[in-house]
Write an enzyme that holds these catalytic residues in place. Structure first.
Site, PDB file in Angstrom:
ATOM      1  N   CYS A 160      -0.313   9.739  -4.627  1.00  0.00           N
ATOM      2  CA  CYS A 160       1.131   9.624  -4.437  1.00  0.00           C
ATOM      3  C   CYS A 160       1.734  10.995  -4.713  1.00  0.00           C
ATOM      4  O   CYS A 160       1.728  11.457  -5.860  1.00  0.00           O
ATOM      5  CB  CYS A 160       1.719   8.566  -5.371  1.00  0.00           C
ATOM      6  N   GLU A 220       6.313   1.759   3.050  1.00  0.00           N
ATOM      7  CA  GLU A 220       5.106   2.022   2.277  1.00  0.00           C
ATOM      8  C   GLU A 220       4.236   0.777   2.162  1.00  0.00           C
ATOM      9  O   GLU A 220       4.732  -0.317   1.859  1.00  0.00           O
ATOM     10  CB  GLU A 220       5.453   2.517   0.871  1.00  0.00           C
ATOM     11  N   ASN A 236       0.799   3.189   5.782  1.00  0.00           N
ATOM     12  CA  ASN A 236       2.214   3.516   5.629  1.00  0.00           C
ATOM     13  C   ASN A 236       2.754   3.865   7.004  1.00  0.00           C
ATOM     14  O   ASN A 236       2.034   4.424   7.841  1.00  0.00           O
ATOM     15  CB  ASN A 236       2.403   4.716   4.696  1.00  0.00           C
ATOM     16  N   CYS A 285       8.448   9.243   0.233  1.00  0.00           N
ATOM     17  CA  CYS A 285       7.001   9.044   0.083  1.00  0.00           C
ATOM     18  C   CYS A 285       6.356  10.411   0.221  1.00  0.00           C
ATOM     19  O   CYS A 285       6.467  11.045   1.279  1.00  0.00           O
ATOM     20  CB  CYS A 285       6.468   8.081   1.140  1.00  0.00           C
ATOM     21  N   GLY A 286       5.693  10.883  -0.841  1.00  0.00           N
ATOM     22  CA  GLY A 286       5.156  12.234  -0.829  1.00  0.00           C
ATOM     23  C   GLY A 286       4.087  12.451   0.224  1.00  0.00           C
ATOM     24  O   GLY A 286       4.167  13.377   1.042  1.00  0.00           O
ATOM     25  N   ASN A 342       4.843  12.149  -4.582  1.00  0.00           N
ATOM     26  CA  ASN A 342       6.000  12.147  -5.475  1.00  0.00           C
ATOM     27  C   ASN A 342       5.588  11.737  -6.882  1.00  0.00           C
ATOM     28  O   ASN A 342       6.046  12.301  -7.881  1.00  0.00           O
ATOM     29  CB  ASN A 342       7.080  11.192  -4.954  1.00  0.00           C
TER      30      ASN A 342
END
Length: 304
Positions: free
Chosen positions: A94, A238, A212, A247-248, A96
């Site tokens: 992830c 997601e 995603n 969403c990183g 973020n």
């Protein structure tokens, strides 16, 4: 009455976010907790729990079986980001969340990290180096890939996607970072706003591990200090969560897909605008970095 929070009941937790992609952080340095998917989902519930897009257990790599592999790759990766989606399912990485994770480690004094310094942390996607510049964090996101290979890049797609709120099927391009993503380009921001991202999207072929979904509108290029910088606006659905504010890994996938569609000469640096803010994605050959903020918002205790 049995608490829905199980092992999390009575524990001190911290909340935080990266471009409003928000998380519950659970300190468990020695790996004593065994969390179930139901307990994670209860804590992440926005009506009956703390509320978050995911949960991060802060644990030493040496305390986890997965951590042994990480330490074999990089002995300096003392800490492991044990990340769970809001439904309790495990995720590889992830982008973020790892920034918020390192921010937590720094603020809590678990790592010493000055401006320009970096730390390596473990994730299920492999070790990740994170650099602190005094305001933002830059994550080395690792190797990216397009599962459809050159034929998909040349065709511009390898999945057909149906999204509620959008008329007809749309072409999607698969990207892994290492989480699986499907990126769909839209012609304008009005259509982007009209999409209904409540989980009803369908894919042909259907991704066996889930995906995603990023809906993107390319916004052209700017000149940043003599370098062409692309811009793209994005919304994301997601896997295991629903629509999130950011969403990183998804912003990386969006930049990579738009860059591929742009062909030779497309920028390597991209500003990605999400509902929760803005991040910068840089493509470095077969790897990618992500730069953005991280914020801790509250310390809380689950009472029952």
């Amino acid at each position: 009455m049995t608490s829905p929070f199980g092992a999390l009941a009575g524990r001190a937790l911290t909340t935080g976010h990266g471009t409003e992609n928000d998380f519950v952080l659970v300190p468990d340095p020695d790996g004593a907790l065994e969390l179930t998917a139901a307990e994670v989902a209860a804590a992440c519930d926005r009506h009956a729990g703390v509320g978050a897009d995911g949960l991060i257990r802060v644990v030493r790599s040496a305390a986890l079986p997965e951590g042994a592999d990480i330490l074999a790759q990089d002995p300096g990766a003392e800490w492991f980001m044990d990340y769970r989606n809001a439904d309790g399912s495990l995720a590889e990485m992830c982008g973020n969340g790892v920034r918020v994770f390192v921010h937590y480690l720094r603020v809590r004094g678990l790592v010493e990290l000055g401006a320009g310094e970096s730390v390596v942390v473990g994730t299920r996607g492999g070790p990740r180096r994170v650099t602190f510049d005094g305001e933002l964090y830059t994550v080395e996101m690792g190797t990216w890939a397009m599962p459809g290979g050159l034929p998909a890049v040349q065709a511009g797609y390898d999945v057909v996607v149906q999204v509620p709120g959008l008329s007809g099927p749309r072409a999607g391009l698969r990207v892994t970072v290492p989480n699986p993503h499907t990126v769909v380009a839209l012609p304008d921001e009005a259509e982007l706003a009209g999409a209904v991202l409540t989980g009803g999207a369908s894919y042909e072929p259907a991704p066996p591990e889930g995906t995603n979904l990023e809906l993107v509108v390319p916004l052209g290029e700017d000149d940043g200090d003599g370098e062409a910088v692309g811009r793209v606006r994005m919304r994301v659905l997601e896997r295991g969560v629903g629509e999130t504010r950011s969403c990183g890994t998804g912003t990386c996938a969006a930049a990579l897909a738009v860059r591929a569609w742009g062909g030779p000469g497309a920028p390597d640096t991209w500003r990605v605008l999400v509902p929760g803010g803005e991040v910068v994605v840089r493509v470095l050959g077969d790897t990618v970095t992500l730069t953005g903020p991280a914020v801790l918002t509250a310390d809380v205790t689950l009472l029952n």
